[in-house]
Design a protein around this motif. Structure first.
Motif, PDB file in Angstrom:
ATOM      1  N   LEU A 289     107.442   7.222 102.519  1.00 62.46           N
ATOM      2  CA  LEU A 289     107.473   8.670 102.276  1.00 62.46           C
ATOM      3  C   LEU A 289     107.452   8.962 100.776  1.00 62.46           C
ATOM      4  O   LEU A 289     106.774   9.893 100.332  1.00 62.46           O
ATOM      5  N   ALA A 290     108.195   8.168 100.006  1.00 61.59           N
ATOM      6  CA  ALA A 290     108.159   8.340  98.552  1.00 61.59           C
ATOM      7  C   ALA A 290     106.769   8.033  98.006  1.00 61.59           C
ATOM      8  O   ALA A 290     106.273   8.726  97.105  1.00 61.59           O
ATOM      9  N   ALA A 291     106.108   7.009  98.569  1.00 67.39           N
ATOM     10  CA  ALA A 291     104.752   6.655  98.130  1.00 67.39           C
ATOM     11  C   ALA A 291     103.757   7.755  98.477  1.00 67.39           C
ATOM     12  O   ALA A 291     102.838   8.041  97.700  1.00 67.39           O
ATOM     13  N   ALA A 292     103.930   8.392  99.636  1.00 70.60           N
ATOM     14  CA  ALA A 292     103.047   9.510 100.009  1.00 70.60           C
ATOM     15  C   ALA A 292     103.201  10.652  99.014  1.00 70.60           C
ATOM     16  O   ALA A 292     102.200  11.248  98.577  1.00 70.60           O
ATOM     17  N   ALA A 293     104.450  10.977  98.664  1.00 68.75           N
ATOM     18  CA  ALA A 293     104.683  12.042  97.682  1.00 68.75           C
ATOM     19  C   ALA A 293     104.118  11.659  96.315  1.00 68.75           C
ATOM     20  O   ALA A 293     103.506  12.486  95.625  1.00 68.75           O
ATOM     21  N   LEU A 294     104.295  10.403  95.918  1.00 71.33           N
ATOM     22  CA  LEU A 294     103.790   9.945  94.623  1.00 71.33           C
ATOM     23  C   LEU A 294     102.263   9.966  94.592  1.00 71.33           C
ATOM     24  O   LEU A 294     101.663  10.350  93.577  1.00 71.33           O
ATOM     25  N   HIS A 295     101.636   9.563  95.704  1.00 73.26           N
ATOM     26  CA  HIS A 295     100.166   9.581  95.723  1.00 73.26           C
ATOM     27  C   HIS A 295      99.647  11.013  95.707  1.00 73.26           C
ATOM     28  O   HIS A 295      98.612  11.293  95.097  1.00 73.26           O
ATOM     29  N   ALA A 296     100.361  11.925  96.354  1.00 78.79           N
ATOM     30  CA  ALA A 296      99.980  13.345  96.274  1.00 78.79           C
ATOM     31  C   ALA A 296     100.066  13.827  94.828  1.00 78.79           C
ATOM     32  O   ALA A 296      99.184  14.548  94.340  1.00 78.79           O
ATOM     33  N   PHE A 297     101.123  13.430  94.137  1.00 78.43           N
ATOM     34  CA  PHE A 297     101.308  13.787  92.718  1.00 78.43           C
ATOM     35  C   PHE A 297     100.121  13.276  91.896  1.00 78.43           C
ATOM     36  O   PHE A 297      99.498  14.027  91.130  1.00 78.43           O
ATOM     37  N   ALA A 298      99.826  11.976  92.029  1.00 71.91           N
ATOM     38  CA  ALA A 298      98.730  11.384  91.248  1.00 71.91           C
ATOM     39  C   ALA A 298      97.392  11.995  91.628  1.00 71.91           C
ATOM     40  O   ALA A 298      96.544  12.273  90.769  1.00 71.91           O
ATOM     41  N   PRO A 437     112.825   8.191  87.702  1.00 76.96           N
ATOM     42  CA  PRO A 437     113.794   9.276  87.929  1.00 76.96           C
ATOM     43  C   PRO A 437     113.310  10.298  88.956  1.00 76.96           C
ATOM     44  O   PRO A 437     114.136  10.908  89.652  1.00 76.96           O
ATOM     45  N   LEU A 438     112.008  10.489  89.058  1.00 74.61           N
ATOM     46  CA  LEU A 438     111.457  11.446  90.014  1.00 74.61           C
ATOM     47  C   LEU A 438     111.344  10.827  91.404  1.00 74.61           C
ATOM     48  O   LEU A 438     111.613  11.500  92.413  1.00 74.61           O
ATOM     49  N   VAL A 439     110.935   9.553  91.470  1.00 79.44           N
ATOM     50  CA  VAL A 439     110.759   8.851  92.751  1.00 79.44           C
ATOM     51  C   VAL A 439     111.491   7.514  92.639  1.00 79.44           C
ATOM     52  O   VAL A 439     110.863   6.464  92.450  1.00 79.44           O
ATOM     53  N   PRO A 440     112.801   7.492  92.771  1.00 76.26           N
ATOM     54  CA  PRO A 440     113.557   6.253  92.552  1.00 76.26           C
ATOM     55  C   PRO A 440     113.220   5.148  93.538  1.00 76.26           C
ATOM     56  O   PRO A 440     113.472   3.970  93.255  1.00 76.26           O
ATOM     57  N   GLU A 441     112.644   5.489  94.687  1.00 76.54           N
ATOM     58  CA  GLU A 441     112.342   4.467  95.699  1.00 76.54           C
ATOM     59  C   GLU A 441     111.307   3.449  95.224  1.00 76.54           C
ATOM     60  O   GLU A 441     111.201   2.357  95.796  1.00 76.54           O
ATOM     61  N   ILE A 442     110.515   3.787  94.203  1.00 81.73           N
ATOM     62  CA  ILE A 442     109.461   2.861  93.759  1.00 81.73           C
ATOM     63  C   ILE A 442     109.951   1.874  92.705  1.00 81.73           C
ATOM     64  O   ILE A 442     109.175   1.073  92.194  1.00 81.73           O
ATOM     65  N   SER A 443     111.239   1.915  92.391  1.00 81.62           N
ATOM     66  CA  SER A 443     111.750   1.074  91.306  1.00 81.62           C
ATOM     67  C   SER A 443     111.551  -0.412  91.584  1.00 81.62           C
ATOM     68  O   SER A 443     111.411  -1.211  90.660  1.00 81.62           O
ATOM     69  N   GLY A 444     111.536  -0.802  92.857  1.00 85.09           N
ATOM     70  CA  GLY A 444     111.378  -2.214  93.186  1.00 85.09           C
ATOM     71  C   GLY A 444     109.960  -2.638  93.488  1.00 85.09           C
ATOM     72  O   GLY A 444     109.726  -3.800  93.862  1.00 85.09           O
ATOM     73  N   VAL A 445     108.994  -1.734  93.341  1.00 83.34           N
ATOM     74  CA  VAL A 445     107.601  -2.054  93.654  1.00 83.34           C
ATOM     75  C   VAL A 445     106.957  -2.781  92.482  1.00 83.34           C
ATOM     76  O   VAL A 445     107.054  -2.336  91.329  1.00 83.34           O
ATOM     77  N   ALA A 446     106.295  -3.902  92.770  1.00 84.11           N
ATOM     78  CA  ALA A 446     105.576  -4.651  91.733  1.00 84.11           C
ATOM     79  C   ALA A 446     104.267  -3.940  91.431  1.00 84.11           C
ATOM     80  O   ALA A 446     103.403  -3.825  92.303  1.00 84.11           O
ATOM     81  N   ILE A 447     104.126  -3.441  90.198  1.00 89.49           N
ATOM     82  CA  ILE A 447     102.935  -2.666  89.844  1.00 89.49           C
ATOM     83  C   ILE A 447     102.127  -3.379  88.766  1.00 89.49           C
ATOM     84  O   ILE A 447     101.020  -3.852  89.021  1.00 89.49           O
TER      85      ILE A 447
END
Length: 560
Positions: A289-298, A437-447
């Motif tokens: 869900l956090a990734a969906a919101a982040l992708h909408a943002f991007a 800070p806006l989407v803390p759920e992605i802190s552990g994602v390897a980017i």
């Protein structure tokens, strides 16, 4: 407890500014057009997170302003899009478009901060009106009418679903549910219409390119992403969204590869990228869900940038067909840079915002062992690079010019808006931690890890090799693309005359039944008229069903 007044809403600022805009002139109009999005964006961050303002209306607790983390994510994206769009459109002389664009952006903010179903529906309909006027203001009334009819249908379905839900639960609370009743399925269907889901996906590519060079920037940012936001709130983890999203992702890629017109190509890609978001919403985990919101943002950022580049080409040359363009890179360097940054972000090239958001979606799919969707979206992502990272810039900008129109230099405000979004996309791509800070759920994602970047680069190189091999097949050709809307826009015109001739003998034979049927219909009408005269109480579900049936039938007939 009911409060008579609460914090100022970002939606109210934009809508009031839109209503006032026609009343002022000259530099003051342009200043208001730019200042309203700035104020709204500031309010998104100044509003304290919490339960928000509660208003008692007919015994229902309405929450028109409920700031939370999800509202802040989408409110920030909507605010940046409105600000960039207003800066880009400073030289637009059509005041109706500017006013409608602010109201449209304000309605999107209202949806982001709505805390109940009734407030959500009001802003939903205001958003439909504002976006329709943006299209109409460019003079294409038929495209605007088709767009309006589709969104009237979506609004009817949403209203019927909300009415059924309120009747069943007695509450207008905006909370996560499952599509396990007729009312909830109607709500889901109404939201999916705005998301551009099949079988009504064609409205996006039909309507958005009909707006002006500046109006399309606003249209690309709000409607479909507001639908994604509502799906996150109402239907997280709904299994049907996985398949709708996958179908949209494939559909958007295929039609974008076939399209000749730049703005139609980008409109099809909107559907495809929203498909990525719907898959993540259907997955339903916190990271998804956090990734969906982040992708909408991007997506809001890079699609607005791409539409700006396309609008600059249209304004400079009067042309957006790939088959009629070419050789613009040297004459329009900033537009070329903007198109490349936007295209590379859409295709998830490392060091862009799209790479960050798609990495989060793929990580969520991997964590839930959704192998089918992971492989399918990986393939679609490679296809995205084919149509927007290679085909679009090559034919529009880099191939040797034949009889390409002579371009004119874009206005300073257009350049400033494109530079602003380019900077934001690259900053997010280079420093993904700024989004934690806006989407803390992605802190552990390897980017930006070496193996992840290397895998993505290998995928892009493979897509580039395919592009070179099939280049003759991807050459743009003038003409129109046959889409599913042909089934209800053109097929009835071809079938109905033949059907009338074929059924003429049968109609004559059935004429003998006309009087009995008419008598039964008359009795049916008298019974319902008596209920009305005697002020009989109809059930809410019955009212919603008949209203939905009658209005939906009218919309479908009008659309033909």
């Amino acid at each position: 407890m009911t409060e008579s007044f609460g914090p100022l809403s970002p939606a109210l600022v934009l809508i009031v500014a839109g209503l006032l805009l026609p009343l002022v002139r000259g530099w003051l109009r342009n200043a208001l057009f730019l200042a309203a999005p700035v104020a709204a964006l500031a309010l998104v961050w100044l509003l304290p997170l919490g339960p928000g303002l509660v208003v008692d209306w007919l015994g229902l607790g309405l929450v028109p302003l409920a700031p939370d983390q999800l509202a802040r994510i989408f409110g920030t994206a909507f605010g940046i899009a409105a600000l960039a769009g207003a800066l880009y459109g400073q030289s637009q002389e059509n005041v109706a478009e500017k006013a409608a664009a602010l109201i449209y952006a304000g309605a999107a903010q209202g949806i982001a901060f709505a805390g109940d179903l009734a407030s959500l529906f009001v802003f939903w309909e205001v958003m439909a009106i504002g976006s329709t006027v943006v299209i109409w203001s460019n003079g294409d009334t038929r495209a605007g009418l088709r767009y309006a009819l589709i969104h009237v249908l979506g609004g009817i379905l949403l209203f019927a679903g909300i009415a059924a839900e309120v009747s069943a639960s007695g509450s207008v609370a905006l909370q996560a549910v499952r599509a396990d009743s007729l009312g909830r399925w109607l709500m889901l269907a109404g939201i999916l219409v705005n998301a551009g889901a099949p079988p009504l996906s064609a409205w996006v590519a039909d309507a958005y390119p009909k707006a002006s060079w500046s109006g399309t920037v606003f249209l690309s940012a709000f409607t479909t992403k507001a639908a994604v936001l509502v799906l996150i709130r109402l239907f997280p983890g709904e299994p049907a969204l996985l398949w709708f999203g996958l179908a949209m992702a494939v559909y958007g890629m295929v039609y974008a590869l076939l399209e000749d017109d730049i703005r139609r190509l980008l409109s099809y890609s909107i559907v495809g990228q929203v498909g990525f978001m719907l898959v993540a919403v259907g997955l339903g985990s916190e990271l998804a869900l956090a990734a969906a919101a982040l992708h909408a943002f991007a997506h809001i950022l890079y699609k607005a940038l791409l539409m700006m580049a396309a609008g600059a080409i249209l304004k400079a040359t009067g042309e957006t067909r790939l088959s009629a363009l070419g050789g613009l890179a040297a004459a329009m360097p900033l537009v070329t840079a903007a198109m490349l940054v936007g295209a590379f972000s859409l295709a998830a090239v490392p060091l862009t915002a799209g790479f960050v958001s798609k990495s989060a979606i793929m990580a969520a799919l991997a964590a839930d062992h959704a192998g089918l969707f992971w492989f399918a979206l990986t393939a679609v992502s490679a296809g995205s690079f084919l149509y927007v990272g290679l085909r679009l810039p090559w034919f529009a900008l880099f191939r040797p010019a034949g009889k390409a129109p002579e371009p004119r230099d874009p206005a300073w405000s257009m350049k400033a808006a494109m530079a602003l979004l380019c900077g934001a996309i690259l900053a997010i791509g280079c420093f993904p931690s700024v989004l934690v800070p806006l989407v803390p759920e992605i802190s552990g994602v390897a980017i930006l890890t070496p193996d992840h970047v290397l895998f993505q680069l290998q995928l892009l190189v493979a897509a580039s090799c395919i592009f070179v091999m099939v280049l003759p097949l991807l050459r743009p050709r003038a003409g129109s693309t046959l889409d599913v809307d042909w089934l209800w826009r053109e097929l009835p015109r071809k079938v109905l005359p033949a059907w009338a001739r074929f059924t003429r003998p049968g109609r004559a034979a059935l004429a003998v039944l006309e009087d009995p049927v008419r008598a039964r219909l008359s009795a049916f009408s008298r019974r319902f008229a008596a209920e009305l005269v005697n002020a009989a109480n109809w059930r809410t579900g019955q009212i919603a069903f008949w209203a939905t049936t009658l209005i939906a039938a009218y919309v479908l007939i009008a659309a033909l």
